[in-house]
Enzyme design. Structure first.
Site, PDB file in Angstrom:
ATOM      1  N   SER A  28      38.458   6.794 -76.100  1.00 12.94           N
ATOM      2  CA  SER A  28      39.204   7.317 -74.991  1.00 12.94           C
ATOM      3  C   SER A  28      39.476   6.049 -74.012  1.00 12.94           C
ATOM      4  O   SER A  28      39.118   4.975 -74.196  1.00 12.94           O
ATOM      5  CB  SER A  28      38.478   8.277 -74.254  1.00 12.94           C
ATOM      6  OG  SER A  28      39.127   8.436 -72.997  1.00 12.94           O
ATOM      7  N   PRO A  74      38.910  11.831 -79.163  1.00 11.82           N
ATOM      8  CA  PRO A  74      38.506  10.982 -78.148  1.00 11.82           C
ATOM      9  C   PRO A  74      38.116  11.770 -76.765  1.00 11.82           C
ATOM     10  O   PRO A  74      38.867  12.859 -76.266  1.00 11.82           O
ATOM     11  CB  PRO A  74      39.668  10.135 -77.889  1.00 11.82           C
ATOM     12  CG  PRO A  74      40.883  11.155 -78.216  1.00 11.82           C
ATOM     13  CD  PRO A  74      40.351  12.074 -79.613  1.00 11.82           C
ATOM     14  N   THR A 125      47.909  11.280 -74.804  1.00 10.47           N
ATOM     15  CA  THR A 125      47.624  12.652 -74.128  1.00 10.47           C
ATOM     16  C   THR A 125      48.535  12.934 -73.153  1.00 10.47           C
ATOM     17  O   THR A 125      48.790  12.094 -72.336  1.00 10.47           O
ATOM     18  CB  THR A 125      46.291  12.220 -73.695  1.00 10.47           C
ATOM     19  OG1 THR A 125      45.094  11.984 -74.697  1.00 10.47           O
ATOM     20  CG2 THR A 125      45.792  13.657 -72.864  1.00 10.47           C
ATOM     21  N   VAL A 128      36.471  24.485 -81.747  1.00 11.65           N
ATOM     22  CA  VAL A 128      35.804  24.334 -83.031  1.00 11.65           C
ATOM     23  C   VAL A 128      34.358  24.366 -83.084  1.00 11.65           C
ATOM     24  O   VAL A 128      33.866  23.250 -82.711  1.00 11.65           O
ATOM     25  CB  VAL A 128      36.664  23.220 -84.245  1.00 11.65           C
ATOM     26  CG1 VAL A 128      35.860  23.040 -85.431  1.00 11.65           C
ATOM     27  CG2 VAL A 128      37.962  23.660 -83.968  1.00 11.65           C
ATOM     28  N   ALA A 180      35.898  10.963 -73.001  1.00 10.33           N
ATOM     29  CA  ALA A 180      35.739   9.997 -71.942  1.00 10.33           C
ATOM     30  C   ALA A 180      34.271   9.849 -71.569  1.00 10.33           C
ATOM     31  O   ALA A 180      33.301  10.601 -72.058  1.00 10.33           O
ATOM     32  CB  ALA A 180      36.283  10.491 -70.570  1.00 10.33           C
ATOM     33  N   HIS A 197      43.086  20.450 -74.322  1.00  5.95           N
ATOM     34  CA  HIS A 197      42.158  19.542 -73.887  1.00  5.95           C
ATOM     35  C   HIS A 197      40.811  20.316 -73.626  1.00  5.95           C
ATOM     36  O   HIS A 197      39.880  20.299 -72.561  1.00  5.95           O
ATOM     37  CB  HIS A 197      42.426  19.097 -72.413  1.00  5.95           C
ATOM     38  CG  HIS A 197      42.018  17.766 -72.150  1.00  5.95           C
ATOM     39  ND1 HIS A 197      43.274  16.720 -71.935  1.00  5.95           N
ATOM     40  CD2 HIS A 197      41.037  17.191 -71.536  1.00  5.95           C
ATOM     41  CE1 HIS A 197      42.495  15.694 -71.904  1.00  5.95           C
ATOM     42  NE2 HIS A 197      41.438  15.658 -71.287  1.00  5.95           N
ATOM     43  N   TYR A 253      46.628   6.698 -71.928  1.00  7.73           N
ATOM     44  CA  TYR A 253      47.255   7.739 -70.852  1.00  7.73           C
ATOM     45  C   TYR A 253      48.565   6.678 -70.525  1.00  7.73           C
ATOM     46  O   TYR A 253      48.341   5.357 -70.571  1.00  7.73           O
ATOM     47  CB  TYR A 253      46.401   7.764 -69.880  1.00  7.73           C
ATOM     48  CG  TYR A 253      45.420   8.850 -69.955  1.00  7.73           C
ATOM     49  CD1 TYR A 253      45.468  10.024 -70.112  1.00  7.73           C
ATOM     50  CD2 TYR A 253      44.308   8.577 -69.772  1.00  7.73           C
ATOM     51  CE1 TYR A 253      44.825  11.085 -70.139  1.00  7.73           C
ATOM     52  CE2 TYR A 253      43.106   9.480 -70.137  1.00  7.73           C
ATOM     53  CZ  TYR A 253      43.529  10.964 -70.173  1.00  7.73           C
ATOM     54  OH  TYR A 253      42.553  11.750 -70.450  1.00  7.73           O
ATOM     55  N   LYS A 300      49.091  14.219 -78.079  1.00 11.92           N
ATOM     56  CA  LYS A 300      47.697  15.192 -78.244  1.00 11.92           C
ATOM     57  C   LYS A 300      47.966  16.138 -76.878  1.00 11.92           C
ATOM     58  O   LYS A 300      48.029  15.477 -75.672  1.00 11.92           O
ATOM     59  CB  LYS A 300      46.536  14.196 -77.858  1.00 11.92           C
ATOM     60  CG  LYS A 300      45.399  15.102 -77.736  1.00 11.92           C
ATOM     61  CD  LYS A 300      44.191  13.972 -77.764  1.00 11.92           C
ATOM     62  CE  LYS A 300      42.739  15.064 -77.510  1.00 11.92           C
ATOM     63  NZ  LYS A 300      42.579  15.251 -76.014  1.00 11.92           N
ATOM     64  N   GLY A 320      40.067  22.115 -80.315  1.00 14.56           N
ATOM     65  CA  GLY A 320      39.724  23.279 -79.233  1.00 14.56           C
ATOM     66  C   GLY A 320      38.951  24.301 -79.743  1.00 14.56           C
ATOM     67  O   GLY A 320      39.206  25.242 -80.741  1.00 14.56           O
TER      68      GLY A 320
HETATM   69  C1  LIG Z   1      33.491  15.651 -71.639  1.00  9.44           C
HETATM   70  C2  LIG Z   1      35.007  15.671 -72.331  1.00  9.44           C
HETATM   71  C3  LIG Z   1      35.738  14.656 -72.142  1.00  9.44           C
HETATM   72  C4  LIG Z   1      37.179  14.539 -72.557  1.00  9.44           C
HETATM   73  N1  LIG Z   1      37.573  13.344 -72.271  1.00  9.44           N
HETATM   74  C5  LIG Z   1      39.010  13.171 -73.178  1.00  9.44           C
HETATM   75  C6  LIG Z   1      39.628  11.960 -72.705  1.00  9.44           C
HETATM   76  O1  LIG Z   1      39.442  11.061 -72.247  1.00  9.44           O
HETATM   77  N2  LIG Z   1      41.088  12.041 -73.571  1.00  9.44           N
HETATM   78  C7  LIG Z   1      41.657  12.970 -73.914  1.00  9.44           C
HETATM   79  O2  LIG Z   1      42.507  12.971 -74.532  1.00  9.44           O
HETATM   80  N3  LIG Z   1      40.788  14.215 -74.357  1.00  9.44           N
HETATM   81  C8  LIG Z   1      39.457  14.141 -73.634  1.00  9.44           C
HETATM   82  N4  LIG Z   1      38.724  15.333 -73.934  1.00  9.44           N
HETATM   83  C9  LIG Z   1      39.378  16.373 -74.703  1.00  9.44           C
HETATM   84  C10 LIG Z   1      38.887  16.356 -76.460  1.00  9.44           C
HETATM   85  O3  LIG Z   1      39.554  15.068 -76.754  1.00  9.44           O
HETATM   86  C11 LIG Z   1      39.240  17.769 -77.207  1.00  9.44           C
HETATM   87  O4  LIG Z   1      40.761  17.728 -76.951  1.00  9.44           O
HETATM   88  C12 LIG Z   1      38.629  18.834 -76.547  1.00  9.44           C
HETATM   89  O5  LIG Z   1      37.286  18.541 -76.348  1.00  9.44           O
HETATM   90  C13 LIG Z   1      38.528  19.568 -77.944  1.00  9.44           C
HETATM   91  O6  LIG Z   1      37.833  21.166 -77.511  1.00  9.44           O
HETATM   92  P1  LIG Z   1      36.411  21.117 -77.784  1.00  9.44           P
HETATM   93  O7  LIG Z   1      35.339  20.279 -76.903  1.00  9.44           O
HETATM   94  O8  LIG Z   1      36.225  22.797 -77.612  1.00  9.44           O
HETATM   95  O9  LIG Z   1      36.009  20.802 -79.260  1.00  9.44           O
HETATM   96  C14 LIG Z   1      37.623  15.583 -73.404  1.00  9.44           C
HETATM   97  C15 LIG Z   1      36.683  16.702 -73.803  1.00  9.44           C
HETATM   98  C16 LIG Z   1      35.607  16.852 -73.094  1.00  9.44           C
HETATM   99  C17 LIG Z   1      34.562  17.929 -73.521  1.00  9.44           C
END
Ligand SMILES: Cc1cc2nc3c(=O)[nH]c(=O)nc-3n(C[C@H](O)[C@H](O)[C@H](O)COP(=O)(O)O)c2cc1C
Length: 381
Positions: A109, A80, A158, A312, A82, A278, A132, A254, A310
């Site tokens: 999200s 997920p 999360t 990948v 945002a 994250h 959240y 998460k 993370g």
């Molecule tokens: C632009 C962006 C927005 C994100 N928004 C959320 C979110 O709203 N909630 C959440 O739990 N994780 C959020 N994440 C984290 C992702 O779910 C995920 O854990 C992370 O992107 C994994 O790493 P990667 O981008 O290297 O694949 C966000 C990540 C990015 C890059």
């Protein structure tokens, strides 16, 4: 540069960089503080080598996986994220449709720009709802009940965002919702008029998951204020145990990283955990999920499903994580850059490449099913 010229993460990222106003690109691309953890997330895979076996008869390869009770056609899901509507006007609709086409799970999200209920009606593929924890306990209960009624398969709480990460790129550009752009940031929108035309000629930006319950519209509540005023930094294990009871179904945390927390998650009835920092956007200097995976799998892997996300970017990254015992792997920026590059067809191309890389990697490793991946075929530098 066009979509057909995109063959990997870096190509999608480059196309996204060309298409997006720079403050939005940097919101996706950026991470916390010095972005050390963000870099480590991918670098950690490079400290691990695959040792293939040969001559094992790999004409047919099965890459389906079952995680948290969900059958996935491939062991990669869309984590997920945002505000997808800012990255492409199709937003979450594009990601959900592409995930459904490739038979995998997508997460919506709390800060999603399309209603999770609408997406649930539209697609049969497994759907997770990222939650959240709010100060208002009744609101938490109502939101969970609403998600349950709509048929969401997996609840994903999360837990690594108890306070906001220090995203310095966003401070420089003024990226925030509502926009508070610096002059330099505004200029960057002016030089990408196609994005602005698409943005204003399509459906109005909204946050339907929150709008139903909180007055987010019209800007009285910024996302920054939502985090500081509505979310509860005193959240503890008893609160989460209560949510797990209310949800009474597939529930994962998460953002777990330590063995102690993984054990506690199992004890309170979670059915899964996602090792995640994250995408390096919260605690800079924290460990890469892939580096932490083995010890967590050894501690709780027989009791709950362990996933990770993370860094990948490649099918071989997925094979390495699965070899250590992850049940499935989440991607964030990998599909976000492809979404920004070309909407639904972009995400489809990214998932298609990922599926192809996993299948090819399996054959080259001498494996016909994911269960055959093991630590025997890994060496660390
Ligand atoms: C632009 C962006 C927005 C994100 N928004 C959320 C979110 O709203 N909630 C959440 O739990 N994780 C959020 N994440 C984290 C992702 O779910 C995920 O854990 C992370 O992107 C994994 O790493 P990667 O981008 O290297 O694949 C966000 C990540 C990015 C890059």
């Amino acid at each position: 540069m066009r979509l057909q010229h995109c063959h990997n993460f870096h190509d999608f990222r480059e196309l996204a960089r060309r298409r997006l106003p720079n403050p939005i690109f940097n919101y996706i691309d950026g991470a916390a503080d010095d972005e050390f953890t963000h870099r480590q997330n991918t670098a950690s895979f490079e400290r691990c080598d695959l040792v293939p076996n040969i001559l094992r008869g790999v004409a047919a390869v099965d890459i389906s996986a079952t995680v948290m009770g969900q059958k996935l056609a491939m062991p990669v899901y869309c984590s997920p994220t945002a505000l997808q509507r800012l990255f492409h006007h199709q937003g979450e609709r594009a990601v959900a449709a592409a995930a459904a086409k490739y038979g995998t799970m997508f997460g919506v999200s709390s800060l999603g720009t399309v209603s999770a209920v609408e997406l649930r009606k539209q697609h049969k593929t497994p759907q997770a709802y990222q939650f959240y924890f709010h100060k208002d306990r009744d609101l938490n209960r109502v939101m969970l009940e609403r998600a349950k009624q709509s048929g969401v398969d997996v609840m994903m709480l999360t837990v690594d965002s108890i306070t906001g990460g220090n995203r310095e790129r966003d401070l420089r550009t003024g990226f925030a919702i509502p926009f508070k752009l610096t002059f330099a940031g505004m200029l960057q929108f002016a030089i990408k008029p196609m994005w602005s035309i698409n943005y204003v000629t399509h459906e109005r930006f909204s946050l339907p998951q929150l709008d139903e319950h909180i007055d987010m519209g019209g800007g009285p509540m910024s996302i920054g204020r939502y985090f500081t005023e509505m979310l509860d930094p005193s959240m503890n294990w008893d609160d989460v145990a209560e949510l797990v009871r209310i949800w009474n179904g597939q529930f994962c945390l998460k953002g777990v990283m330590s063995v102690a927390d993984a054990k506690r998650a199992a004890e309170i009835g979670c059915t899964g955990i996602i090792l995640s920092n994250h995408g390096g956007r919260q605690l800079d200097g924290s460990r890469a999920p892939f580096d932490q995976l083995a010890e967590v799998v050894d501690a709780v892997g027989d009791r709950i499903d362990v996933m990770m996300d993370g860094g990948v970017q490649r099918g071989t990254h997925v094979l390495k994580a699965l070899s250590l015992g992850a049940k499935a792997v989440g991607v964030g920026r990998y599909y976000l850059f492809s979404l920004a590059a070309a909407g639904q067809v972009g995400v489809e191309r990214a998932l298609d490449l990922m599926r192809g890389e996993i299948e090819r990697g399996m054959k080259l490793m001498g494996c016909t099913s994911l269960a055959q991946l093991s630590r025997k075929n890994l060496r660390f530098r």
